[in-house]
Design an enzyme around this catalytic site. Structure first.
Site, mmCIF file in Angstrom:
data_model
loop_
_atom_site.group_PDB
_atom_site.id
_atom_site.type_symbol
_atom_site.label_atom_id
_atom_site.label_comp_id
_atom_site.label_asym_id
_atom_site.label_seq_id
_atom_site.Cartn_x
_atom_site.Cartn_y
_atom_site.Cartn_z
ATOM 1 N N LYS A 80 -9.225 1.463 -0.957
ATOM 2 C CA LYS A 80 -7.782 1.164 -0.994
ATOM 3 C C LYS A 80 -7.472 -0.077 -0.152
ATOM 4 C CE LYS A 80 -3.330 3.495 -0.004
ATOM 5 N NZ LYS A 80 -2.689 4.697 0.569
ATOM 6 N N SER A 155 0.616 6.946 -2.652
ATOM 7 C CA SER A 155 0.453 5.521 -2.707
ATOM 8 C C SER A 155 -0.945 5.063 -3.111
ATOM 9 C CB SER A 155 0.785 4.917 -1.339
ATOM 10 O OG SER A 155 -0.099 5.406 -0.348
ATOM 11 N N SER A 179 -0.335 10.933 0.005
ATOM 12 C CA SER A 179 -0.832 9.831 -0.825
ATOM 13 C C SER A 179 -2.272 9.920 -1.294
ATOM 14 C CB SER A 179 -0.636 8.508 -0.101
ATOM 15 O OG SER A 179 0.715 8.129 -0.193
HETATM 16 N N1 GLN Z 1 5.138 9.073 -0.616
HETATM 17 C C1 GLN Z 1 5.180 9.197 0.809
HETATM 18 C C2 GLN Z 1 5.878 8.015 1.393
HETATM 19 O O1 GLN Z 1 6.316 7.205 0.667
HETATM 20 C C3 GLN Z 1 3.788 9.348 1.350
HETATM 21 C C4 GLN Z 1 3.042 8.082 1.424
HETATM 22 C C5 GLN Z 1 1.667 8.259 1.979
HETATM 23 O O2 GLN Z 1 1.153 9.350 2.086
HETATM 24 N N2 GLN Z 1 1.086 7.130 2.355
HETATM 25 O O3 GLN Z 1 5.998 7.870 2.576
#
Ligand code: GLN
Length: 488
Positions: A80, A155, A179
Site C-alpha cells: 500500500k 482505504s 481499512s
Molecule cells: N474509513 C475509515 C476512515 O476513513 C477508516 C480508514 C482506515 O482504516 N484507514 O477513517
C-alpha cells in the site's frame, strides 16, 4: 500455465518453488502478464517496481538453488502507498507527497523482504488512508474485480483488489478504522488487523497513530497467518511496538472451534443498514461454526452507537497533528514561488491535500482547540475507554466475537462520495476493534447478490491466534475460500 501461477496460495507456490518446478522469475512473469492484462481495468496499482523485483527474483532463485527455504522466497507481494520503501516513490495516495522517495524501508515491509518476498509495486489507496472506497485517492479510483462498476472498499482498496484479481499473492494494507477488513470483505479475500503494537509502524506514513496497524491481505487464512507472524515482533524503531514474540500468533491456531464460545453482539448483528443478504450469509456462517462444535452466545457492546462519533473525533484529531509535517519544505510538493514562508506553507497544503483530508484536518484542529478540547476530544477519549470496557465485559462470556465485517456488499462507484456520513458508516462494525486495540480478521463467507460477504472475527488483545483459529475452522468447514476474479 502462467496464469495458473497467479491463482496459487503462498503455501502452494512455496512448494512448487522448492521443488524447482517453477522459478521466482516465472512467478514474476506470470504476475506481470496478468497485471498487464487486468490492471488497466482494475487499477489496483499506482506504480510498479521492476528495479526491485528483478533483483529480488534473481536473489530468490539463487537462494532456492542453494537449498534455502525462507517462508516467502519467490512470493510476489504488493505494498500500500502508505508504507515507505527505500528509493520507491511513496505518496499516501496524495499529491502533496508526489515525488517523495523515502530514504528507508518500513519495518513490516523489510521483514517480508528478508523472508524472500518480491515486490511487484505500490497499490492505490484513499489519500492518507482516509476513506472506505479508495475513491479519495488523488490519482484514480480502484475498481472491484468482481464488478468493475463497484468500489473495492477502502482505504486499502488497491491491495485488496490486487489479491482478489490475482495481481499479487499477498498485499500489505493498514487499518485505522477498518481499512484492511472492510476492503477484504468487499473483494472476497482474507484481511487481518493485528493487536495494536503487534506490528511495527516504523515507516508507515501516519494517519491516526493510536489506531493505525499494518496487516496482510491473502487468499487463505494460513497465508495471512504466516505473513502476519513474519511481520510481527519488537522493533526498537517504534516506541509502541510490543516485545511479545511474533510467532505466538500461530499458537494452536489449527485446533478447530470445538468447545469455543463465540459471542454475537446484538448491536452488531442488528446494526442499522445491514443488508438482508449479508445477514443471511452471516447466519449461515454461524451455523457452520456451530456444526464444528462452537457454541454461539449473545453478548452486548452497549456503546457501539457512540463508537463512530468518538472515532471521527479521535482519528481527525490525531491526523491534524500528524499532517502538520507536510509543510512544503521537507517532503514532496513545494510551492516555492509564494511570496513568504507562510504563503508557501498555505499554498502547498491547499494544492497538495484533497477534500477529505482538508475536512479531517479542520475537524481535528477544531476538536483540539482550547475551549473545545474538553467537550470533544476528552469526551471522545472517555467514550473510547467505555468501548474498551464493553469488549472486556463481552470477552468474559466468549472467546471471540463474530459479526459481519461490513453491513453492505460493495456499492457502486460514486454512490457515497457526496455524503461523507454514509461513507463513515461503512466502518461501524470494524472501528470498535481499533478503538479497543484488538486483533480482527475478515474471511470470505459467501455472497449476496453475487458479491462477496466477509465474516469478521475479533479476539481479545494479543489473541490473534484465537481469531485465526476461528477463521481457519470456518474456512476449512465451509469450503468457502477466496477465489481469484477473472475480471474480463
Ligand atoms: N474509513 C475509515 C476512515 O476513513 C477508516 C480508514 C482506515 O482504516 N484507514 O477513517
Amino acid at each position: 500455465m502462467t496464469d495458473d501461477l497467479t491463482r496459487l496460495t503462498v503455501k502452494e507456490a512455496h512448494r512448487l518453488l522448492r521443488l524447482g518446478s517453477v522459478s521466482a522469475a516465472d512467478m514474476v512473469t506470470a504476475h506481470v502478464e496478468r497485471i498487464e492484462r487486468l490492471d488497466p481495468h482494475v487499477k489496483a496499482y499506482l506504480r510498479f517496481t521492476p528495479e526491485l523485483w528483478e533483483k529480488q527474483a534473481a536473489e530468490a532463485d539463487r537462494l532456492i538453488h542453494e537449498g534455502e527455504s525462507r517462508p516467502l522466497l519467490g512470493i510476489p507481494i504488493a505494498i500500500k502507498d502508505v508504507l515507505c520503501v527505500r528509493g520507491v516513490e511513496t505518496t499516501a495516495g496524495s499529491q502533496i507527497l508526489k515525488g517523495f522517495r523515502p530514504p528507508y524501508t518500513a519495518t513490516a515491509v523489510q521483514r517480508l523482504f528478508d523472508a524472500g518476498a518480491l515486490m511487484l509495486g505500490v497499490t492505490n489507496c484513499d489519500e492518507f488512508a482516509m476513506g472506505s472506497s479508495t475513491e479519495n485517492s488523488s490519482y484514480f479510483p480502484t475498481r472491484n474485480p468482481w464488478d468493475l462498476e463497484r468500489v473495492p472498499g477502502g482505504s486499502s482498496g488497491g491491495s485488496a483488489a490486487a489479491v482478489a484479481a490475482g495481481e499479487a499473492m499477498i498485499a500489505l494494507g493498514t487499518d485505522t478504522g477498518g481499512s484492511i477488513r472492510q476492503p477484504a470483505a468487499l473483494c472476497g479475500v482474507v484481511g487481518m488487523k493485528p493487536t495494536y503494537g503487534r506490528v511495527s509502524r516504523y515507516g508507515l506514513i501516519a494517519f491516526a497513530s493510536s489506531l493505525d496497524q499494518v496487516g496482510p491481505f491473502a487468499r487463505s487464512v494460513d497465508d495471512a497467518a504466516v505473513v502476519l507472524s513474519l511481520m510481527s515482533g519488537f522493533d526498537p524503531l517504534d516506541a509502541t511496538s510490543s516485545e511479545r514474540p511474533g510467532m505466538e500468533v500461530l499458537n494452536n491456531y489449527g485446533a478447530g472451534v470445538k468447545g469455543m464460545r463465540l459471542g454475537v453482539p446484538r448491536e452488531y448483528y442488528d446494526v442499522k443498514g445491514i443488508e438482508p443478504g449479508v445477514k443471511a450469509a452471516i447466519d449461515a456462517a454461524l451455523a457452520v461454526l456451530r456444526m464444528q462444535g462452537a457454541e454461539t452466545v449473545d453478548v452486548s457492546l452497549p456503546h457501539t452507537d457512540y463508537g463512530l462519533a468518538a472515532y471521527y473525533i479521535i482519528a481527525p484529531a490525531e491526523c491534524s497533528s500528524n499532517l502538520a509535517r507536510f509543510d512544503g519544505v521537507r517532503y514532496g510538493l513545494s510551492e516555492v514561488d509564494a511570496p513568504n514562508i507562510t504563503e508557501q506553507y498555505l499554498e502547498t497544503r491547499r494544492k497538495g491535500f484533497g477534500g477529505e483530508v482538508l475536512r479531517r484536518v479542520m475537524l481535528g484542529t477544531y476538536a483540539l482547540s482550547s475551549g473545545y478540547y474538553d467537550a470533544y476530544y476528552l469526551k471522545a477519549q472517555k467514550v473510547r475507554t467505555l468501548i474498551k470496557r464493553d469488549f472486556d465485559e463481552a470477552f468474559k462470556k466468549c472467546d471471540a466475537i463474530v459479526s459481519a465485517t461490513s453491513p453492505t456488499v460493495a456499492f457502486p462507484l460514486g454512490a457515497k462520495t457526496q455524503d461523507p456520513l454514509s461513507m463513515y458508516l461503512c466502518d461501524v462494525l470494524t472501528l470498535g476493534g481499533n478503538l479497543a486495540g484488538l486483533p480482527g480478521i475478515s474471511v470470505p463467507c459467501g455472497t449476496s447478490d453475487g458479491l462477496p460477504v466477509g465474516l469478521q472475527v475479533l479476539a481479545p488483545q494479543w489473541g490473534e491466534n484465537v481469531a485465526l483459529r476461528v477463521a481457519r475452522a470456518y474456512e476449512e468447514a465451509s469450503q468457502v475460500t477466496a477465489q481469484v476474479a477473472d475480471v474480463v
